[in-house]
Motif scaffolding. Structure first.
Motif, PDB file in Angstrom:
ATOM      1  N   UNK A   1      44.588 -21.593   4.912  1.00 25.77           N
ATOM      2  CA  UNK A   1      45.812 -22.357   5.055  1.00 25.77           C
ATOM      3  C   UNK A   1      45.742 -23.631   4.238  1.00 25.77           C
ATOM      4  N   UNK A   2      46.878 -24.200   3.938  1.00 27.85           N
ATOM      5  CA  UNK A   2      46.884 -25.491   3.255  1.00 27.85           C
ATOM      6  C   UNK A   2      48.153 -26.240   3.648  1.00 27.85           C
ATOM      7  N   UNK A   3      48.092 -27.563   3.563  1.00 31.61           N
ATOM      8  CA  UNK A   3      49.258 -28.355   3.903  1.00 31.61           C
ATOM      9  C   UNK A   3      48.871 -29.779   4.210  1.00 31.61           C
ATOM     10  N   UNK A   4      49.857 -30.558   4.577  1.00 35.86           N
ATOM     11  CA  UNK A   4      49.598 -31.961   4.900  1.00 35.86           C
ATOM     12  C   UNK A   4      48.909 -32.049   6.245  1.00 35.86           C
ATOM     13  N   UNK A   5      47.970 -33.007   6.337  1.00 37.39           N
ATOM     14  CA  UNK A   5      47.319 -33.222   7.636  1.00 37.39           C
ATOM     15  C   UNK A   5      48.015 -34.391   8.328  1.00 37.39           C
ATOM     16  N   UNK A   6      47.715 -34.627   9.607  1.00 38.29           N
ATOM     17  CA  UNK A   6      48.425 -35.683  10.345  1.00 38.29           C
ATOM     18  C   UNK A   6      48.058 -37.093   9.900  1.00 38.29           C
TER      19      UNK A   6
ATOM     20  N   UNK B   1      45.283 -30.934   2.795  1.00 42.15           N
ATOM     21  CA  UNK B   1      44.075 -30.131   2.959  1.00 42.15           C
ATOM     22  C   UNK B   1      44.310 -28.662   2.641  1.00 42.15           C
ATOM     23  N   UNK B   2      43.223 -28.022   2.215  1.00 43.60           N
ATOM     24  CA  UNK B   2      43.234 -26.572   2.044  1.00 43.60           C
ATOM     25  C   UNK B   2      41.905 -26.044   2.568  1.00 43.60           C
ATOM     26  N   UNK B   3      41.959 -24.911   3.267  1.00 42.07           N
ATOM     27  CA  UNK B   3      40.725 -24.373   3.860  1.00 42.07           C
ATOM     28  C   UNK B   3      40.520 -22.920   3.513  1.00 42.07           C
ATOM     29  N   UNK B   4      39.243 -22.566   3.365  1.00 44.90           N
ATOM     30  CA  UNK B   4      38.864 -21.214   2.967  1.00 44.90           C
ATOM     31  C   UNK B   4      37.754 -20.684   3.851  1.00 44.90           C
ATOM     32  N   UNK B   5      37.574 -19.385   3.796  1.00 48.15           N
ATOM     33  CA  UNK B   5      36.351 -18.790   4.321  1.00 48.15           C
ATOM     34  C   UNK B   5      35.931 -17.672   3.396  1.00 48.15           C
TER      35      UNK B   5
ATOM     36  N   UNK C   1      35.182 -23.843   4.831  1.00 43.48           N
ATOM     37  CA  UNK C   1      35.309 -25.293   4.652  1.00 43.48           C
ATOM     38  C   UNK C   1      36.747 -25.688   4.380  1.00 43.48           C
ATOM     39  N   UNK C   2      36.988 -26.926   4.677  1.00 46.44           N
ATOM     40  CA  UNK C   2      38.295 -27.510   4.455  1.00 46.44           C
ATOM     41  C   UNK C   2      38.091 -28.606   3.419  1.00 46.44           C
ATOM     42  N   UNK C   3      38.962 -28.670   2.422  1.00 43.72           N
ATOM     43  CA  UNK C   3      38.861 -29.730   1.425  1.00 43.72           C
ATOM     44  C   UNK C   3      40.027 -30.688   1.550  1.00 43.72           C
ATOM     45  N   UNK C   4      39.739 -31.940   1.232  1.00 40.73           N
ATOM     46  CA  UNK C   4      40.811 -32.944   1.212  1.00 40.73           C
ATOM     47  C   UNK C   4      41.167 -33.188  -0.251  1.00 40.73           C
TER      48      UNK C   4
END
Lengths: 193, 193
Positions: free
Chosen positions: A144-149, A154-158, A188-191
């Motif tokens: 998933x990816x999108x704005x965080x609060x 952020x975007x996250x992968x496995x 991991x999630x990247x900023x």
């Protein structure tokens, strides 16, 4: 007048790195620990030992408009390995297996990415572990990816892959066949930077 | 009989000395042997279980031994000024090394916060855990301090034989026979008569 021009030039200059970052460079959120590197290895063929590396860092690039340019670099502190059993961890880190004294870091540097569908692909790269570098392929999924609060993006992968320990000169010949390879799981999630 | 005197060692000091000597040489041999055991050996789990349990008991005995040594008179050292000074530093080094081996061993097994089960009798809780690379670093201290302790103990034994056979002093005999610690008193009493 001259001053104003200088300020404008400076302002434009300072925007330049930002413009480049639009290509979607991410730093793995190690600080917030939204990132895990785990392994799962058979114990005698009867059950599994689960372990993880607690300390690592990395960056990646990902742009859903241009997936071919996706890349990732990770550096793992091998000594941060844990399997919830201090004596076993010490043994795994010793010269019998990972020899962390001599090879304290493992690295992964991607060399290519091939999209296999919407938010899916296979990441190819060089994994260096125990001083041995092999090219591995790891199927990865965009979770998933999108704005965080908190004002970031952020975007996250496995992804996971199977590693044969013999390929990294880790001698498992005294152990049953089932224990000679392991499953590596990374999420991991990247900023976005 | 139980207490030391300036003439010799009391029974308690003698028992503490020889029991820790036997246990420490035994633990050294056991530790050396068990770290080379094959994964399929029936001793693979059992030998470390004994090593840990006996080690904890020896640690308790050594703490008691040090307390008794400090609380009790120390029999007069034999030999030249240089020999007496060397003996004094040598004994101090033996105590320091014993503590180093025992504490580092404890730090290996408790590195992830779990206590040590002592021969099925009780569990010694972990106090210090999760230091960086705790198990591996404590392991290095454990091995080298154990080796130096064994070498120094051999020197300690040679010195005792030298006092016994060359100098014909009762240095060794008074660590075997608690009655020697009482002789002064009898001599003084008989002189008084």
């Amino acid at each position: 007048m001259l001053k104003k021009t200088a300020i404008a030039a400076l302002a434009a200059g300072s925007l330049l790195p930002l413009a480049q970052a639009q290509a979607a460079d991410y730093a793995i959120d190690s600080e917030g620990q939204h990132a895990f590197i785990q392994f799962k290895i058979s114990h005698l063929g009867y059950s599994y030992i689960l372990g993880s590396f607690e300390s690592f860092d990395g960056t990646f690039s990902y742009d859903s408009e241009d997936t071919a340019s996706a890349s990732a670099q990770l550096e793992v502190d091998v000594t941060s390995l844990t399997t919830n059993h201090a004596e076993r961890d010490k043994h795994i880190l010793s010269g019998d297996f990972l020899n962390a004294d001599e090879y304290p870091t493992a690295t992964f540097t991607s060399t290519g990415f091939e999209s296999t569908g919407e938010g899916e692909g296979v990441l190819t790269g060089d994994l260096t572990l125990h001083g041995v570098t092999n090219t591995i392929e790891m199927p990865v999924t965009l979770l998933g990816e999108g704005e965080d609060p908190w004002g970031g993006y952020r975007a996250g992968f496995e992804g996971s892959t199977e590693l044969a320990l013999g390929d990294y000169d880790i001698d498992m010949s005294k152990f049953p066949e089932a224990m000679r390879s392991l499953e590596l799981y990374v999420t991991f999630e990247g900023i976005r930077q | 009989m139980w207490r030391n005197s300036p003439r010799g060692w009391g029974l308690l000091a003698i028992v503490l000395h020889w029991s820790s000597a036997v246990a420490i040489f035994g633990l050294f041999a056991l530790g050396w042997w068990m770290t080379g055991l094959d994964y399929y050996s029936e001793w693979y789990h059992l030998a470390p279980w004994w090593h840990r349990g006996i080690g904890v008991l020896v640690m308790l005995v050594i703490l008691g031994r040090i307390a008794w040594r400090l609380a009790q008179p120390t029999p007069a050292a034999h030999g030249s000024r240089l020999e007496r000074r060397a003996a004094s530093w040598g004994h101090l080094a033996l105590y320091v090394l014993m503590l180093a081996v025992l504490i580092s061993g404890y730090l290996i097994s408790t590195a992830d916060g779990k206590g040590i089960e002592v021969l099925g009798m009780f569990t010694l809780p972990a106090v210090i855990s999760d230091l960086p690379e705790q198990a591996s670093r404590a392991g290095v201290v454990h091995w080298y301090s154990a080796v130096v302790l064994i070498i120094l103990s051999a020197g300690h034994a040679l010195a005792a034989f030298k006092h016994h056979y060359v100098d014909r002093q009762d240095t060794l005999r008074r660590m075997l026979d608690p009655r020697l610690s009482q002789q002064g008193r009898h001599a003084a009493e008989s002189k008084g008569r």
